[in-house]
Design a protein around this motif. Structure first.
Motif, mmCIF file in Angstrom:
data_model
loop_
_atom_site.group_PDB
_atom_site.id
_atom_site.type_symbol
_atom_site.label_atom_id
_atom_site.label_comp_id
_atom_site.label_asym_id
_atom_site.label_seq_id
_atom_site.Cartn_x
_atom_site.Cartn_y
_atom_site.Cartn_z
ATOM 1 N N ASP A 193 0.812 -1.221 0.000
ATOM 2 C CA ASP A 193 0.000 0.000 0.000
ATOM 3 C C ASP A 193 0.846 1.273 0.000
ATOM 4 O O ASP A 193 0.300 2.375 0.140
ATOM 5 C CB ASP A 193 -0.935 0.015 1.212
ATOM 6 N N LEU A 194 2.169 1.123 -0.139
ATOM 7 C CA LEU A 194 3.028 2.305 -0.161
ATOM 8 C C LEU A 194 2.844 3.050 -1.483
ATOM 9 O O LEU A 194 3.192 2.549 -2.552
ATOM 10 C CB LEU A 194 4.498 1.893 0.010
ATOM 11 N N THR A 195 2.314 4.234 -1.409
ATOM 12 C CA THR A 195 2.089 5.092 -2.573
ATOM 13 C C THR A 195 2.410 6.524 -2.170
ATOM 14 O O THR A 195 2.533 6.836 -0.976
ATOM 15 C CB THR A 195 0.620 5.030 -3.028
ATOM 16 N N PRO A 196 2.535 7.422 -3.140
ATOM 17 C CA PRO A 196 2.732 8.831 -2.769
ATOM 18 C C PRO A 196 1.656 9.345 -1.813
ATOM 19 O O PRO A 196 1.958 10.118 -0.901
ATOM 20 C CB PRO A 196 2.680 9.545 -4.123
ATOM 21 N N ARG A 197 0.422 8.896 -1.982
ATOM 22 C CA ARG A 197 -0.645 9.363 -1.115
ATOM 23 C C ARG A 197 -0.429 8.907 0.331
ATOM 24 O O ARG A 197 -0.605 9.687 1.276
ATOM 25 C CB ARG A 197 -2.000 8.871 -1.623
ATOM 26 N N ALA A 231 2.464 10.861 1.874
ATOM 27 C CA ALA A 231 2.051 12.211 2.273
ATOM 28 C C ALA A 231 1.258 12.169 3.577
ATOM 29 O O ALA A 231 1.496 12.985 4.486
ATOM 30 C CB ALA A 231 1.212 12.832 1.159
ATOM 31 N N ALA A 232 0.342 11.207 3.697
ATOM 32 C CA ALA A 232 -0.470 11.104 4.910
ATOM 33 C C ALA A 232 0.391 10.814 6.129
ATOM 34 O O ALA A 232 0.149 11.368 7.218
ATOM 35 C CB ALA A 232 -1.525 10.009 4.732
ATOM 36 N N ALA A 233 1.405 9.958 5.980
ATOM 37 C CA ALA A 233 2.264 9.598 7.102
ATOM 38 C C ALA A 233 3.069 10.790 7.603
ATOM 39 O O ALA A 233 3.488 10.822 8.766
ATOM 40 C CB ALA A 233 3.204 8.462 6.706
ATOM 41 N N HIS A 234 3.291 11.784 6.736
ATOM 42 C CA HIS A 234 4.078 12.960 7.118
ATOM 43 C C HIS A 234 3.204 14.196 7.308
ATOM 44 O O HIS A 234 3.722 15.312 7.437
ATOM 45 C CB HIS A 234 5.165 13.215 6.077
ATOM 46 N N HIS A 235 1.873 13.987 7.296
ATOM 47 C CA HIS A 235 0.909 15.057 7.588
ATOM 48 C C HIS A 235 1.077 16.250 6.643
ATOM 49 O O HIS A 235 1.055 17.413 7.062
ATOM 50 C CB HIS A 235 1.044 15.522 9.050
ATOM 51 N N ILE A 236 1.289 15.919 5.362
ATOM 52 C CA ILE A 236 1.374 16.960 4.341
ATOM 53 C C ILE A 236 0.438 16.574 3.204
ATOM 54 O O ILE A 236 0.024 15.419 3.085
ATOM 55 C CB ILE A 236 2.813 17.137 3.800
ATOM 56 N N SER A 237 0.100 17.535 2.365
ATOM 57 C CA SER A 237 -0.782 17.253 1.241
ATOM 58 C C SER A 237 -0.016 16.542 0.135
ATOM 59 O O SER A 237 1.216 16.638 0.040
ATOM 60 C CB SER A 237 -1.382 18.539 0.697
ATOM 61 N N LEU A 238 -0.753 15.831 -0.714
ATOM 62 C CA LEU A 238 -0.122 15.139 -1.837
ATOM 63 C C LEU A 238 0.532 16.134 -2.783
ATOM 64 O O LEU A 238 1.634 15.892 -3.291
ATOM 65 C CB LEU A 238 -1.174 14.305 -2.582
ATOM 66 N N PHE A 253 9.523 17.091 -4.248
ATOM 67 C CA PHE A 253 10.376 16.259 -5.100
ATOM 68 C C PHE A 253 10.666 16.897 -6.455
ATOM 69 O O PHE A 253 11.339 16.282 -7.290
ATOM 70 C CB PHE A 253 9.736 14.875 -5.291
ATOM 71 N N GLN A 254 10.205 18.129 -6.669
ATOM 72 C CA GLN A 254 10.493 18.782 -7.940
ATOM 73 C C GLN A 254 11.985 19.043 -8.122
ATOM 74 O O GLN A 254 12.476 19.084 -9.250
ATOM 75 C CB GLN A 254 9.712 20.096 -8.042
ATOM 76 N N GLY A 255 12.707 19.196 -7.012
ATOM 77 C CA GLY A 255 14.144 19.417 -7.101
ATOM 78 C C GLY A 255 14.951 18.139 -7.108
ATOM 79 O O GLY A 255 16.187 18.184 -7.167
ATOM 80 N N GLU A 256 14.291 16.980 -7.055
ATOM 81 C CA GLU A 256 14.982 15.697 -7.060
ATOM 82 C C GLU A 256 15.061 15.153 -8.494
ATOM 83 O O GLU A 256 14.386 15.642 -9.401
ATOM 84 C CB GLU A 256 14.243 14.691 -6.163
ATOM 85 N N GLN A 257 15.873 14.126 -8.674
ATOM 86 C CA GLN A 257 16.033 13.560 -10.013
ATOM 87 C C GLN A 257 14.833 12.722 -10.432
ATOM 88 O O GLN A 257 14.605 12.517 -11.629
ATOM 89 C CB GLN A 257 17.305 12.701 -10.071
ATOM 90 N N LEU A 258 14.071 12.219 -9.461
ATOM 91 C CA LEU A 258 12.913 11.376 -9.736
ATOM 92 C C LEU A 258 11.691 11.918 -9.013
ATOM 93 O O LEU A 258 11.813 12.600 -7.990
ATOM 94 C CB LEU A 258 13.178 9.925 -9.276
#
Length: 330
Positions: A235-239, A242-249, A256-261
């Motif tokens: 069940d590991l997905t971006p959603r 995001a929920a685990a870190h209490h931030i929006s998707l 991650f816009q500054g990351e390579q992936l």
């Protein structure tokens, strides 16, 4: 038993011991100038455990100075992070005009791509320095330059917190390396990587004042640590990340816009790397490819074969056979 290599200078004539040690360090670590006030004889030893791409080391030696100069960096750079734990003796590390003194149970980090000077001396009444540590490719810990700069040559406690956990991990393995089988090596390497991820994320996040960019990079590193720890969760997905870190998707994607992936791309890449490791593990040679794929989050075998082939240039079954042939002929 884990794959182990090493050296004892006592196995050669006293007058040859120092040269033997210098040659060994240049080959096992990186080219460096090595000096000592004890060259007529140099009783020293090093043991190295190979945990996949990661190496754990334990050394004991008399006083020495190691210089990794700009010229030597240009000549050869293995692009490794080198985390050391002092067990006995003192160390002075000079890097980028910043000098730090280390004692027992202090952790320190250097980068083979950066010139530095390290001097290690035994404690009073002792003849040799004792230490242990980890050599890990920088590609396994993709720290942004700004974050790495905050961690290099910084005294980190190995007595408590996550630093203490890492120190205990190193101690436990060296206490009884024979209790592990060869196939445990890559698994222990994964544990070491996760601990280093967690340590660096904690250190960056714990700073009293974080500018916005540093805070962003620290959060990205904590997110990557979380992903590392939950790769087997189907069940590991971006959603869910995001929920685990209490931030929006949407904020997660912006991070991650500054990351390579992208986030999804990074999860997929880490899963592929773990699956590739298992395909090369002789202890898992009878485990079907589709079972390894499912374990690392690829429930459809056809999807796994397609993305693996695109990434590594051959199907997973062919990769497994090639690795087996290489291992047999080695």
């Amino acid at each position: 038993m884990l794959t182990e290599t090493g050296i004892r200078t006592q196995d050669v004539a006293p007058e040859d011991q120092f040269d033997h040690w210098r040659e060994h360090l240049s080959k096992s670590y990186a080219p460096a100038e090595i000096l000592s006030d004890r060259t007529s004889d140099f009783p020293a030893s090093q043991r190295m455990l190979h945990l996949g791409a990661i190496r754990l080391w334990r050394t004991e030696h008399p006083q020495l100075t190691l210089r990794r100069t700009s010229k030597l960096v240009r000549r050869s750079d293995p692009e490794m992070y080198h985390l050391s734990l002092a067990l006995r003796g003192t160390k002075t590390l000079a890097l980028r005009n910043h000098e730090v003194h280390y004692g027992a149970y202090d952790l320190s980090l250097v980068d083979t791509s950066s010139p530095f000077v390290m001097e290690a001396r035994p404690d009073d009444g002792q003849e040799r320095v004792l230490g242990t540590g980890v050599l890990i490719p920088r590609t396994l810990l993709p720290l942004p330059d700004a974050s790495a700069d905050r961690l290099l040559n910084r005294r980190i406690s190995g007595r408590d917190g996550i630093g203490g956990l890492l120190a205990a991990f190193l101690h436990r393995i060296w206490d009884d390396p024979a209790s592990y089988c060869p196939s445990d090596g890559s698994r222990l390497g994964t544990v070491a990587t996760d601990l280093l991820f967690a340590l660096f994320a904690h250190l960056l996040d714990a700073e009293d004042t974080l500018d916005p960019e540093t805070h962003r990079r620290s959060l990205v590193l904590r997110i990557k640590t979380f992903i590392h720890q939950h790769l087997t969760d189907p069940d590991l997905t971006p959603r869910t990340v995001a929920a685990a870190h209490h931030i929006s998707l949407s904020y997660l994607h912006r991070l991650f816009q500054g990351e390579q992936l992208t986030v999804a791309g990074w999860i997929r890449h880490q899963r592929l790397e773990r699956a590739r490791r298992d395909l090369a593990d002789d202890a898992l040679r009878h485990t079907p490819v589709h079972a390894i794929a499912a374990r690392w989050g690829f429930p459809r075998a056809s999807d796994f074969t397609r993305v693996f082939t695109t990434t590594y240039g051959m199907p997973p079954s062919a990769y497994r056979n090639e690795r087996r042939l290489t291992s047999t002929n080695a």
